[in-house]
Design an enzyme around this catalytic site. Structure first.
Site, PDB file in Angstrom:
ATOM      1  N   VAL A 144      43.442  42.111  39.812  1.00 26.61           N
ATOM      2  CA  VAL A 144      43.223  41.932  38.333  1.00 26.61           C
ATOM      3  C   VAL A 144      43.845  40.598  37.890  1.00 26.61           C
ATOM      4  O   VAL A 144      43.879  40.181  36.744  1.00 26.61           O
ATOM      5  CB  VAL A 144      44.303  43.026  37.503  1.00 26.61           C
ATOM      6  CG1 VAL A 144      44.077  44.496  37.894  1.00 26.61           C
ATOM      7  CG2 VAL A 144      45.748  42.819  38.364  1.00 26.61           C
ATOM      8  N   GLU A 145      43.815  39.674  38.906  1.00 26.06           N
ATOM      9  CA  GLU A 145      44.019  38.265  38.397  1.00 26.06           C
ATOM     10  C   GLU A 145      42.587  37.591  38.809  1.00 26.06           C
ATOM     11  O   GLU A 145      41.836  37.510  37.993  1.00 26.06           O
ATOM     12  CB  GLU A 145      45.232  37.708  39.157  1.00 26.06           C
ATOM     13  CG  GLU A 145      46.509  38.282  38.337  1.00 26.06           C
ATOM     14  CD  GLU A 145      47.725  37.799  39.016  1.00 26.06           C
ATOM     15  OE1 GLU A 145      48.032  36.445  38.665  1.00 26.06           O
ATOM     16  OE2 GLU A 145      48.571  38.485  39.406  1.00 26.06           O
ATOM     17  N   MET A 146      42.696  36.809  39.806  1.00 23.62           N
ATOM     18  CA  MET A 146      41.353  36.003  40.142  1.00 23.62           C
ATOM     19  C   MET A 146      40.383  36.767  41.288  1.00 23.62           C
ATOM     20  O   MET A 146      39.350  36.272  41.039  1.00 23.62           O
ATOM     21  CB  MET A 146      41.795  34.689  40.764  1.00 23.62           C
ATOM     22  CG  MET A 146      42.765  33.798  39.705  1.00 23.62           C
ATOM     23  SD  MET A 146      43.907  32.567  40.328  1.00 23.62           S
ATOM     24  CE  MET A 146      42.859  31.270  40.669  1.00 23.62           C
ATOM     25  N   VAL A 182      39.953  38.023  35.687  1.00 21.85           N
ATOM     26  CA  VAL A 182      38.582  37.883  35.731  1.00 21.85           C
ATOM     27  C   VAL A 182      37.991  39.142  35.122  1.00 21.85           C
ATOM     28  O   VAL A 182      38.474  40.343  35.140  1.00 21.85           O
ATOM     29  CB  VAL A 182      38.116  37.513  37.191  1.00 21.85           C
ATOM     30  CG1 VAL A 182      38.326  36.441  37.854  1.00 21.85           C
ATOM     31  CG2 VAL A 182      38.533  38.849  37.860  1.00 21.85           C
ATOM     32  N   ASP A 187      44.642  38.586  44.055  1.00 27.04           N
ATOM     33  CA  ASP A 187      45.136  39.892  43.139  1.00 27.04           C
ATOM     34  C   ASP A 187      43.812  40.269  42.458  1.00 27.04           C
ATOM     35  O   ASP A 187      43.063  39.645  41.671  1.00 27.04           O
ATOM     36  CB  ASP A 187      45.921  39.517  42.153  1.00 27.04           C
ATOM     37  CG  ASP A 187      46.753  40.824  41.600  1.00 27.04           C
ATOM     38  OD1 ASP A 187      46.036  41.774  41.089  1.00 27.04           O
ATOM     39  OD2 ASP A 187      48.106  40.953  41.769  1.00 27.04           O
TER      40      ASP A 187
END
Lengths: 438, 261
Positions: A225-227, A183, A223
């Site tokens: 740095v992910e969603m 994101v 996470d």
């Protein structure tokens, strides 16, 4: 061999014992499976959930390997009769206890198990039956729900990133990037691995930190740095949507939306993302000797020859199927710095074993022509670069896998290997793309 | 309790024996980067006392026929090399002068520690060829490995005294920065992917080394006055040595001749 796919550390020991018992009732079990189950359950008991001692694909040679490593769990095949008895006694005992537990009518938490009729997952040519965990038999409803969730951006903090953002079906369920982004363009740390045939992997993620697809599924959602969305927020977002409410009810029966149900639905959908029936499969398993070009046939021979390419030592081809991965972790030297250290220590994160420094999971090679760039850090751009990397013997470092060494391959031979890799592109099943709009 | 004590004594004894055994063994597997060493006093060269050694390396005998290197195994290399590549293991000019010989001060600088230059020595993989073919470097000086080619190389210094290593470098990859911690004459370097690529690295503990130029000449300057053993190495012809006395502000000649068949 059928693997033992349950997540041994989920639930309490009684639930685990029950799962083990049910698994033995439902599947033909040999001594290797029993061994593996014993080790996994013991690991769980002593808090070693991240340190499975044996791959989910144990073969006769594994025992020798383990013995050579001084592993006290190694048993020679000559002891197998005694072992089987031992394991059987243990399982009978545990099943008795489980029975008692059931009779006592203890009420468990909200069930994550789908309520519909389990469906058989169609397996294309070249793949073995899909391992199904006892607690999550796929149903038409759970697969459809998982598919909808997989493509839903609402599982991310700013409603921009779905699972499919990094696992894009048009890019072989990868994202075509060296290092994936989450994101707001947040930089991840590794190359997005494909979801294709992940159903067969004993451990998920490059470092194997999840023991099942269920355990893996919700991890990137939370996470940062992910969603970057907490499970509480994801669940409440879904619970507010009437379509989802109906789908969860139909799939799991009454009860609230839980992250466990989200995980199970996603995992069941992912078990349907299978790719086989490639030119290679038609040649190797389908009896069509014209399916491969002469260059690809030469490449296949090099791929399998232990004295030449030696690729199949890790990217396995079995007698009746080919997963092109041993599901294990190896150090090939990728990512070693000038000082001999690894910026990303890979499997060591989980096991804290020196030998696992810089080791990453063997990825499948299916559809590899569509999933570049390659390696856990996305550092190699083309298949030619990958073949050259291995021909050169990788990068030396203290933890380099013993199978990695310079291989004298002519330019034509390296070209043949690249051609062979292109023959591993198979068709995708029809129902794994984005679902139709409601 | 007693048993416990006994065990402890035993294991301590074993550990000491083991450690003694280890320290006696030559350690070939030293780390790429040495641990912090106590501060050393570097030898200060006083320009008022220095002179230089100059000379020419010659080869007498039948000049080798130019041998074309076949790169057809990797068409990208053929293209990257721009024209024919010739074997450079023995390059003799018309007048017999010999290039790519490594000349260094072998004896006479004992006890002096020289500062490590901050600037790296570069070896480039260009046109599927190591450039330069012969290079010198000081111990602990940075060797920068560059890949200017559109193909993957795997540089492999086959060190025997230093740690042997190899590393893959794809097109456009960042340079590698490595160091050799021990003197070694010479480290043979190959590319694990392109069999014809060769280079040689001379690792010395001082800055007094040179590689003979195309005209066979070399110069080692800024050398404190004194008597030295100067050695020359050539990959096909072996080594030779000479005693040379350097006096302040003077250039002392030191010529070498390799006799061919």
């Amino acid at each position: 061999m059928r693997q033992f796919p349950l997540s041994p550390c989920k639930g309490n020991s009684w639930q685990r014992a029950l799962e083990a018992f049910l698994f033995c009732c439902l599947h033909p079990v040999n001594w290797q499976t029993l061994m593996y189950m014993r080790v996994r359950l013991r690991d769980c008991r002593v808090g070693l959930r991240e340190t499975p001692r044996m791959s989910a694909f144990p073969r006769a040679g594994d025992v020798d390997d383990m013995k050579a490593e001084g592993n006290p769990d190694a048993v020679t095949p000559t002891r197998k009769i005694g072992l089987r008895r031992l394991a059987a006694v243990g399982l009978i005992a545990s099943s008795t206890f489980s029975g008692l537990l059931l009779l006592s009518g203890c009420k468990s938490k909200i069930s994550d198990r789908p309520i519909g009729n389990p469906v058989a997952i169609h397996v294309p040519l070249g793949l073995p039956p899909v391992p199904i965990p006892p607690g999550n038999p796929p149903t038409a409803d759970s697969i459809a729900l998982g598919r909808k969730l997989f493509y839903d951006v609402r599982l991310s903090k700013d409603n921009t990133v779905a699972c499919a953002f990094c696992h894009n079906p048009s890019l072989g369920f990868t994202d075509g990037m060296g290092i994936s982004r989450g994101v707001g363009g947040m930089m991840g740390v590794r190359n997005a691995p494909t979801v294709v045939n992940a159903a067969y992997l004993p451990l998920q993620f490059w470092d194997g930190r999840a023991v099942s697809l269920e355990e893996q599924a919700a991890s990137p959602i939370a996470d940062p740095v992910e969603m970057n969305q907490t499970h509480e927020v994801s669940v409440s977002k879904l619970a507010k949507d009437s379509t989802y409410k109906a789908m969860f009810l139909k799939t799991f029966g009454p009860g609230p939306v839980t992250i466990g149900r989200v995980e199970n639905a996603l995992a069941s959908f992912e078990r349907t993302i299978l790719s086989g029936n490639s030119a290679f499969d038609r040649y190797q398993f389908g009896g069509d000797k014209t399916a491969l070009t002469p260059a690809q046939i030469r490449g296949l021979a090099l791929f399998q020859d232990p004295k030449r390419g030696n690729c199949a030592v890790c990217h396995s081809i079995d007698a009746t199927y080919a997963l092109f991965t041993d599901g294990k972790f190896h150090n090939i030297g990728e990512g070693v710095g000038d000082d001999g250290n690894f910026k990303d220590i890979g499997r060591y994160h989980q096991t804290k074993l020196e030998a696992d420094r810089g080791a990453f999971k063997t990825p499948t090679l299916r559809n590899i022509a569509n999933t570049g760039p390659y390696m856990h850090d996305g550092s190699l751009k083309t298949l030619k670069e990958v073949v050259d990397f291995y021909a050169g013997g990788g990068n030396s470092n203290p933890y380099l896998d013993k199978e990695i060494r310079a291989i004298a391959l002519s330019g034509q031979e390296r070209g043949d290997l690249v051609e062979f890799l292109k023959s591993l592109t198979g068709a995708m099943p029809p129902n794994v793309g984005p679902p139709a709009k409601d | 309790m007693k048993m416990n004590l006994l065990l402890k004594i035993c294991s301590a004894g074993c550990a000491i024996t083991l450690m003694a055994g280890c320290s006696a063994k030559p350690k070939s597997d030293q780390p790429a980067v040495p641990a912090a060493v106590p501060a050393v006093t570097y030898f200060k060269v006083d320009p008022a006392t220095t002179g230089s050694i100059t000379g020419t390396i010659r080869f007498t005998g039948k000049k080798p026929m130019p041998k074309v290197i076949d790169m057809s195994e990797d068409p990208a290399c053929v293209e990257a090399h721009h024209g024919k590549a010739f074997d450079e293991s023995l390059v003799v000019a018309k007048n017999g002068s010999l290039s790519n010989a490594f000349i260094y001060v072998k004896q006479g600088l004992e006890g002096k520690t020289f500062e490590v230059p901050k600037t790296p020595v570069t070896i480039d993989q260009s046109g599927c060829w190591f450039r330069p073919r012969v290079l010198g470097i000081q111990t602990n000086q940075t060797l920068q490995v560059v890949n200017s080619d559109p193909v993957t190389h795997n540089i492999h210094p086959m060190a025997e005294v230093n740690r042997e290593w190899n590393h893959s470098q794809g097109p456009g990859d960042a340079p590698l920065n490595r160091r050799f911690v021990k003197p070694e004459i010479m480290i043979k370097v190959k590319c694990n992917i392109h069999s014809w690529m060769h280079a040689f690295i001379g690792v010395v503990e001082n800055p007094y080394y040179a590689v003979s130029k195309d005209d066979g000449t070399f110069e080692i300057s800024n050398l404190p006055a004194g008597t030295y053993t100067v050695a020359v190495w050539q990959e096909n012809l072996g080594t030779q040595e000479q005693q040379v006395t350097v006096t302040a502000h003077n250039s002392t000649a030191s010529n070498f001749t390799f006799k061919g068949k």
